[in-house]
Design an enzyme around this catalytic site. Structure first.
Site, short mmCIF file in Angstrom:
data_model
loop_
_atom_site.label_atom_id
_atom_site.label_comp_id
_atom_site.label_asym_id
_atom_site.label_seq_id
_atom_site.Cartn_x
_atom_site.Cartn_y
_atom_site.Cartn_z
CG HIS A 444 9.89 2.65 -17.21
ND1 HIS A 444 10.34 3.83 -17.11
CD2 HIS A 444 8.85 2.70 -17.74
CE1 HIS A 444 9.64 4.63 -18.09
NE2 HIS A 444 8.46 4.07 -18.32
CD GLU A 445 6.83 -0.46 -19.08
OE1 GLU A 445 5.73 0.18 -18.81
OE2 GLU A 445 7.68 0.02 -20.07
CG HIS A 448 3.83 3.27 -16.39
ND1 HIS A 448 3.62 4.59 -16.40
CD2 HIS A 448 4.98 3.38 -17.29
CE1 HIS A 448 4.42 5.42 -17.40
NE2 HIS A 448 5.28 4.32 -17.99
CG HIS A 451 0.45 6.63 -11.25
ND1 HIS A 451 0.82 7.33 -12.15
CD2 HIS A 451 -0.02 7.50 -10.21
CE1 HIS A 451 0.35 8.78 -11.79
NE2 HIS A 451 -0.08 8.54 -10.57
#
Length: 655
Positions: A444-445, A448, A451
């Site tokens: 998940h991290e 980020h 991105h």
């Protein structure tokens, strides 16, 4: 190429910050003296000043979260008023606002879409800062901004201190006999020749006992300690709500929720409420059934007065019974180093990016630093800090440091970011063995981080995660998270840290089947958080009791199980009171529609490692940062609108 992490002069930060910000003021004043202002001679250097400021300040504030001490707290509290004053001065400077509007009106047709996006965002944000208001209102907004910063930091600090103050000591082995060996080893200590075990409210320790602790009374003690932390935050919440309400009214909005939506993809309050309530309605019947399954198992142990503190313990037993899934069986297969290396292999296969470990300074010896490259060309750097520490705040997050952009003299600056987690600690004798849920968090991290790090945008204010609408910022993180449940992906790194044996298909299949275990309970919980957050900002709730009544009402409608009255969840809801999610927690579910739909494209292609699709996703979503609205970028990628059914299917709520 990259600026190194260096806070040797931390104690003098206030003076250094003041000097930098005063230099910025002078530079901006010089820009304002330009008679014929253009995008090139005004907007570009103005963005560079902003980026330079962010680069300097980020490590100072970051260190307070990952290496908290009296010094970092003192520095934070000294610098915050200085930075807040500067931010307010700049954001309320009508001359900058008018210059931007003038450039927009003169050059709009000759600028690129991305340059126009920078101007649109900046003009909007200047309006939202009140630059068009009279001096008395500007002054009040400045006071509010400073106080909000102080209160958010105090909220976070109270929570950290309360977490660190609590200890539960157990000297009876019967009470810890079900605790996994690796967790028990970390909890064990000797006192007066007696073996004892210490459990705290820090994530790995709390999770170990609340999930596997044999003693019901001890589980209740730990649970109560956790959900009664920082009672003084109740008063902070009252003041935060009052100030945010006042701020939104000064700026001409009916509520803080309405103000919040001005920078999001969702345009109307009722759209957010309707979306959340529909999700809640679809999930709550099954959520009740899932709760009853847990209660039925507890009844076999003679427990008829089922409590919230029993939930994790009996959920884990039910999971094991239904799927023969024992989280602890998997942990030797998820050793931290092995997970990272396999994860990097996956990312190389998907996005053609390579991670190379580099030996550079950081804030802790456990931090790993990697350079990212494509076809041997270095493109970014990432700092990865995964293990729990007493001086680190709880949770997991990504923090951007530098952005990818092109300077006014043509130089390309490379991006950097931090990933922070609170995974089980390693010692010289004990490896850091992750749970699969930790692996999911890491994916998940990293979503980020990529991105931000894979941006190819040349304007810093819309590069990486900058300028991305808050309710779509979770799209890339949730998208990558889904791959952590795929068999072929897991096989890249699920290897026993001693025998090097790869996790077998049967064991992996259990993880995949168990993915939607209690997914409806999880969904109604997220709906509860999101509705509480959004409704909390739709009107002014003045007292702790009013806040509690709102939460109780939402729980009454959607929660499968009502927690005990002493549970003051709100006092620890740092996402909305000390993070950036106020009136925006719904973003997690809103963005999940995009992420689930994008993931289904890989499933439907018949190849989870579909490199062509992976590169397309990288180039149409990740590399574009905040340069275009996410609905446009999603359409460019999928060639259609997203479907909410993908989310409901992936969560097992509909078939």
């Amino acid at each position: 190429m990259f600026k190194e992490f260096n806070l040797e002069n931390l104690e003098n930060s206030k003076e250094l910050v003041e000097n930098l910000l005063n230099e910025n003021r002078e530079e901006i004043n010089e820009l304002l003296k330009i008679e014929n202002k253009t995008y090139k001679n005004f907007v570009l250097p103005f963005q560079e000043i902003g980026e330079k400021t962010s680069e300097f300040l980020t490590p100072i504030f970051h260190i307070d979260s990952v290496k908290n001490s009296e010094i970092t707290t003192k520095v934070y509290e000294e610098c915050m008023p200085v930075v807040s004053k500067y931010d307010t001065d700049i954001s309320q400077n009508e001359n900058i606002y008018l210059a931007l509007k003038d450039i927009q009106s003169k050059e709009k047709s000759s600028l690129t879409d991305i340059q126009n996006k920078v101007l649109e965002n900046e003009i909007r944000d200047f309006k939202l800062s009140g630059c068009h208001l009279d001096n008395n209102k500007k002054k009040r907004l400045e006071e509010i901004s400073l106080r909000l910063s102080e209160l958010s930091h105090k909220f976070s600090l109270n929570l950290l201190n309360a977490t660190n103050e609590f200890e539960m000591i157990i000297d009876n082995f019967e009470d810890v006999k079900e605790i996994p060996a690796s967790d028990l080893e970390l909890a064990k200590f000797e006192e007066d020749g007696i073996t004892k075990y210490k459990f705290t409210l820090q994530a790995p320790s709390y999770s170990a006992y609340i999930t596997y602790g044999t003693s019901r009374e001890k589980r209740e003690e730990l649970y109560k300690g956790y959900c009664t932390r920082a009672p003084q935050n109740g008063k902070i919440i009252e003041e935060l709500l009052a100030l945010k309400n006042e701020k939104s009214k000064i700026l001409g909005f009916n509520s803080y929720a309405q103000y919040s939506l001005a920078t999001k993809m969702a345009s109307k309050e009722e759209d957010v409420i309707t979306f959340l309530e529909e999700l809640g309605e679809k999930a709550k019947v099954r959520a009740k059934e899932e709760l009853n399954e847990i209660k039925e198992l507890a009844i076999k142990d003679g427990i008829i007065d089922f409590r919230s503190s029993d939930m994790s313990y009996y959920s884990e037993k039910l999971k094991k019974a239904q799927y023969d899934l024992d989280e602890e069986y998997y942990r030797p297969y998820f050793e931290q180093e092995s997970v990272l290396n396999g994860f990097f292999d996956f990312l190389h296969q998907m996005f053609n990016i390579k991670f190379t470990k580099v030996d550079v300074p950081s804030w802790d010896e456990k931090v790993r630093v990697y350079d990212l490259s494509e076809n041997d060309k270095t493109m970014a750097r990432i700092y990865i800090d995964l293990e729990a520490r007493k001086d680190k705040r709880g949770g997991a997050w990504m923090n951007n440091w530098h952005s990818h952009y092109k300077t006014s003299d043509g130089e390309i600056k490379l991006p950097t970011a931090y990933i922070v987690g609170n995974f089980p600690q390693s010692t010289k004798d004990t490896a850091s063995l992750l749970r699969h849920s930790d692996v999911v968090t890491l994916f998940h991290e990293m979503g980020h981080a990529l991105h931000h790090l894979l941006s190819k945008v040349e304007e810093p204010f819309v590069s990486g995660i900058s300028g991305v609408a808050w309710d779509t910022v979770e799209f890339p993180s949730q998208f990558l998270e889904y791959f952590s449940y795929d068999k072929d992906v897991l096989k890249l790194f699920a290897k026993h840290y001693k025998t090097k044996e790869v996790l077998d298909d049967v064991a992996i299949e259990k993880i995949i089947k168990a993915k939607n275990f209690q997914s409806s309970l999880f969904t109604v919980r997220q709906v509860e958080f999101a509705l509480f957050d959004f409704k909390l900002y739709q009107k002014l709730y003045k007292t702790e009791d009013e806040v509690q009544n709102l939460l109780d009402g939402i729980r009454e409608e959607f929660s499968a199980m009502i927690p005990p009255s002493y549970n003051k969840f709100q006092n620890g809801f740092s996402h909305i009171f000390s993070g950036g999610y106020a009136a925006g927690y719904y973003s997690y579910k809103w963005a999940e529609v995009l992420s689930a739909d994008a993931f289904y494209m890989f499933i439907d292609s018949g190849n989870i490692f579909n490199k062509e699709l992976g590169i397309k996703y990288r180039d149409t979503i990740l590399s574009q940062g905040g340069s275009y609205d996410m609905d446009k970028l999603f359409f460019d990628f999928a060639q259609r609108e997203p479907s909410v059914d993908s989310l409901l299917k992936i969560d097992g709520i509909i078939s």
